[in-house]
Design an enzyme around this catalytic site. Sequence first.
Site, mmCIF file in Angstrom:
data_model
loop_
_atom_site.group_PDB
_atom_site.id
_atom_site.type_symbol
_atom_site.label_atom_id
_atom_site.label_comp_id
_atom_site.label_asym_id
_atom_site.label_seq_id
_atom_site.Cartn_x
_atom_site.Cartn_y
_atom_site.Cartn_z
ATOM 1 N N ASP A 186 32.019 -3.105 40.524
ATOM 2 C CA ASP A 186 31.260 -3.037 41.762
ATOM 3 C C ASP A 186 31.197 -1.562 42.162
ATOM 4 O O ASP A 186 32.006 -0.753 41.720
ATOM 5 C CB ASP A 186 31.979 -3.870 42.831
ATOM 6 C CG ASP A 186 31.271 -3.821 44.171
ATOM 7 O OD1 ASP A 186 30.037 -3.884 44.181
ATOM 8 O OD2 ASP A 186 31.955 -3.701 45.197
ATOM 9 N N ASP B 266 36.293 -5.413 44.957
ATOM 10 C CA ASP B 266 37.215 -5.572 46.083
ATOM 11 C C ASP B 266 36.681 -6.446 47.211
ATOM 12 O O ASP B 266 37.361 -6.659 48.208
ATOM 13 C CB ASP B 266 37.600 -4.207 46.646
ATOM 14 C CG ASP B 266 36.408 -3.482 47.282
ATOM 15 O OD1 ASP B 266 35.252 -3.914 47.059
ATOM 16 O OD2 ASP B 266 36.633 -2.491 48.000
ATOM 17 N N ASP C 73 32.743 -10.333 45.162
ATOM 18 C CA ASP C 73 33.189 -10.057 43.797
ATOM 19 C C ASP C 73 34.059 -11.176 43.223
ATOM 20 O O ASP C 73 34.359 -11.162 42.026
ATOM 21 C CB ASP C 73 33.989 -8.747 43.752
ATOM 22 C CG ASP C 73 33.155 -7.546 44.118
ATOM 23 O OD1 ASP C 73 32.058 -7.404 43.551
ATOM 24 O OD2 ASP C 73 33.579 -6.744 44.978
ATOM 25 N N ASN D 265 56.914 -17.254 0.957
ATOM 26 C CA ASN D 265 58.095 -18.079 0.689
ATOM 27 C C ASN D 265 57.706 -19.516 0.361
ATOM 28 O O ASN D 265 58.276 -20.135 -0.544
ATOM 29 C CB ASN D 265 59.026 -18.065 1.909
ATOM 30 C CG ASN D 265 59.769 -16.745 2.049
ATOM 31 O OD1 ASN D 265 59.922 -16.009 1.074
ATOM 32 N ND2 ASN D 265 60.207 -16.443 3.260
ATOM 33 N N ASN E 142 65.266 -18.248 8.271
ATOM 34 C CA ASN E 142 64.362 -17.998 9.390
ATOM 35 C C ASN E 142 65.057 -17.267 10.525
ATOM 36 O O ASN E 142 64.495 -16.353 11.134
ATOM 37 C CB ASN E 142 63.777 -19.317 9.912
ATOM 38 C CG ASN E 142 62.796 -19.933 8.940
ATOM 39 O OD1 ASN E 142 62.277 -19.244 8.060
ATOM 40 N ND2 ASN E 142 62.562 -21.217 9.068
ATOM 41 N N ASP F 16 64.072 -13.525 11.669
ATOM 42 C CA ASP F 16 63.520 -13.406 13.022
ATOM 43 C C ASP F 16 64.185 -12.295 13.822
ATOM 44 O O ASP F 16 63.606 -11.801 14.800
ATOM 45 C CB ASP F 16 63.675 -14.726 13.789
ATOM 46 C CG ASP F 16 62.666 -15.781 13.352
ATOM 47 O OD1 ASP F 16 61.681 -15.396 12.688
ATOM 48 O OD2 ASP F 16 62.878 -16.968 13.655
#
Length: 868
Positions: free
Chosen positions: A333, A616, A620, A684, A709, A713
């Site tokens: 705007d 604002d 809007d 895998n 895993n 991880d």
Amino acid sequence: MQTRKALVMKAEVWSLQADEVLAGLSTAASGLSSAEAEKRLGTDGKNRLTKGNGDSALRVFLRQFESPVTLLLLFATAISFLMQDTTDALIIFAIVLFSAVLSFFQEYRAGVAVEELLKVVGDKVTVCRDGREQEISAEDLVRGDVIVLRVGDLVPADCYLLSASSLTANESALTGETFPAEKRAGALDAGTVLAKRSNCLYMGTGIKTGSGRAVVVHTAPESEFGKISKSVQGKEAPTDFERGVQKFGAFLIRITVVMLAAIFLFNVLMKKPIFDSFMFALALSVGLTPQLLPAIISINLAKGAKRMAEQKVIVRKLNAIENFGSMDVLCSDKTGTITRGEAALSGAVTAGEGLQDEISEGTALPESLAVERERLLLAAYLNAKLQEGYRNPLDDALTSRARPIDGYRKVAEIPYSFESRCLTVTADTPENSLFHGARIMITKGALEEILARSVSVVNAEGQGVPLDEMKNDIETQYAHYAGLGYRAIGVATRTLSADEDAAAAKDQGLMFQGMLLFLDPLKDNVQNTVAAIRREGVSLKIITGDNALIAANIAGQLDMDVKHIMTGGEIASLSKEELKARVREAELFAEVDPGQKEAIILALKDAGAVVGYMGDGINDAPALHAADVGISVESASDIAKSAASIVLLEQDLGVLLAGIREGRKTFANTLKYIFMTTSANFGNMFSMAGISLILPFLPLLPKQILSTNVLTDMPEVQIADDVVDAEWVSHPIRWDFRMIRRFMLLFGLISSSFDYLTFYVLLRVFHADAGLFRSGWFVESVVSAALVVLVIRTAKPFFKSRVGKGLCFATILSIFAAIALPYTPLGALLGLVPLPGSLLAALGLVVVCYMVTAEIAKRWFYRNGNGI
């Protein structure tokens, strides 16, 4: 031919005469009867905005589990419980639940925006019923009611003006226009845009001056504010990042189903126990799931939100951070966002001056014209300062720079009126002033009115000449500066004789002094910010309710290369598909209403852009709600802040740059995790699927797969805080599933190839039994997966890219744990056995070769048209 009533109900009311509107609404200028009003109230309902029924909290919460990734992880949770791995199951479920709760609150916050809109209707209103004025609750207004509005009133519904006296309304909440809108009765062209509908009043706007009578055409639900209310209710459309996660989840589900079925079928054909084969296939399917993806995203976003909060940027919707990273179009705007939202005096121009493309009060002039310019500014200041009537924003702009006026005394005033469109002040001046002690009448107002009252003007030589000699030049001046987007008003003066009655003097026979030029100025440093945003690969588009000339002027100040401007009238004539086809071409959108702002945002998204919107005002809110990233400021209206994803606590738009970079960093780290987990897990699974066909035993036990895993991880979870290469944050980042698929296949096959090399070493060189085979592959798999993270995390050679401290530490810890575990009691419980030193050395050589190959493959991959 449309009926009058149809035209009224289609909201083309501004194109009709008053008698047509009254007839269409089955009412009269004197208003409705109480009985008729009661009847209509029962039919149409109360004049108030409502939330609508919507979904229950439970339904909204359950909807958070519809994502393909979430469904896949819930499947993994169930399998982990089935395999009696309660700890892993609880971890995955906790991650899913946390993500769902977060999304639930984000979706439910839409109700807050509607609550703010409910405040726009005043408590009481003066209405004409039964032939007399009476005060009723604004909620009891109905279509056809005739209301009376005065200074300070809040307009309670969308109305058609029947009569007006010096009426102005503050419509900035709807149009973004800085100046009050003048209102008068009378039909307009059917194509008139909302900001120019001078015969209409809109709910939630305020009466600034004057008074008027109007008939209610639309009550709250069908009003312009009602449309805004509907647009911000309910679940927001998925953003680009959210759509990407959903597509990624669907992609993984397809692969998981195919791999699970194939592995189970092959194991059964190899006459292995059906139950063991089924559990093995299920364990592999869990291994492919991106178990940490919600956690990685949440950690990424939480850390990003914390860093942005330190820069006084509040993140109301966490996914907006990663959408910042993808954003390639920023719509904004104008009023209050790029500009200050206030009128400012840009300069003064005397009739004798030439045309200028840029206005500055410091422009050098011949002495005679310099004196005239100073006299012009002084006269305008005195007029604004001494008047006692209605003060408009232009008067405030004129008096914002104080001048000493000791010795000046007002003796008469002709107030501003809509008929004259002028304000006149007569004052006595001191001897040492530019008016040399004379009694001066000063008139300022609309240029055409000032010229009509003037008979002379000062030329370029500083001499007074008849106005007719320079009138064409003055009108050319006006057209030139209006074309640059300035708002111009005229100023003229007349010296009164000693025996002339100041109170009775007419504002006629004036000398034209010149024009005052006003503009809503840019915010501080906004030009540099806009230029920096463009350098980041984000294009700027301005969307405003202001007229095209003013918008073009602002764009020029921002050095925007404007090739095409679209107006609200042009947008209204286009279909959805036509707007989608043309919306990318325009840099400026002017004279648009709130619904058209939203339509522009949606068209840009449909055209493939990731769109941010910065605004604002209440007008809007629909666009903020529709955008991938809605941005507002602390000083914005409550509804705008409620609809936004990001709220800037300071007016400095430079924090947007930090947000863009933070978003790209967050997105990049998320993609790193996806690259790592998909390629490693796919490799895998491919390795296990193949080796399980030739081994007389399972290559890894289910509990060993899940342990793998957990250890792999450990480094991956630290990706959220990893350092990101500058090359990855220099441009917008988008989901590219073809690239992800190619990356998964290439690096998954490379990983699997070295797994098979490991199998050869274990079976042919060391003649490993089941326990030693599983232990050797377990160690090699974890160590190689941990180290290859350092290669995959960057497009550069891995030794040229700085690694985050957390990732570095987690990688070392994961490698140490994998090597040490077979020698511990816990390893024995997992079915692992100690490895001889020679086997560890051989596996180490395999890992080094894998790292070198991965580095070479990575360089080839990014050099052949792949990149984020």
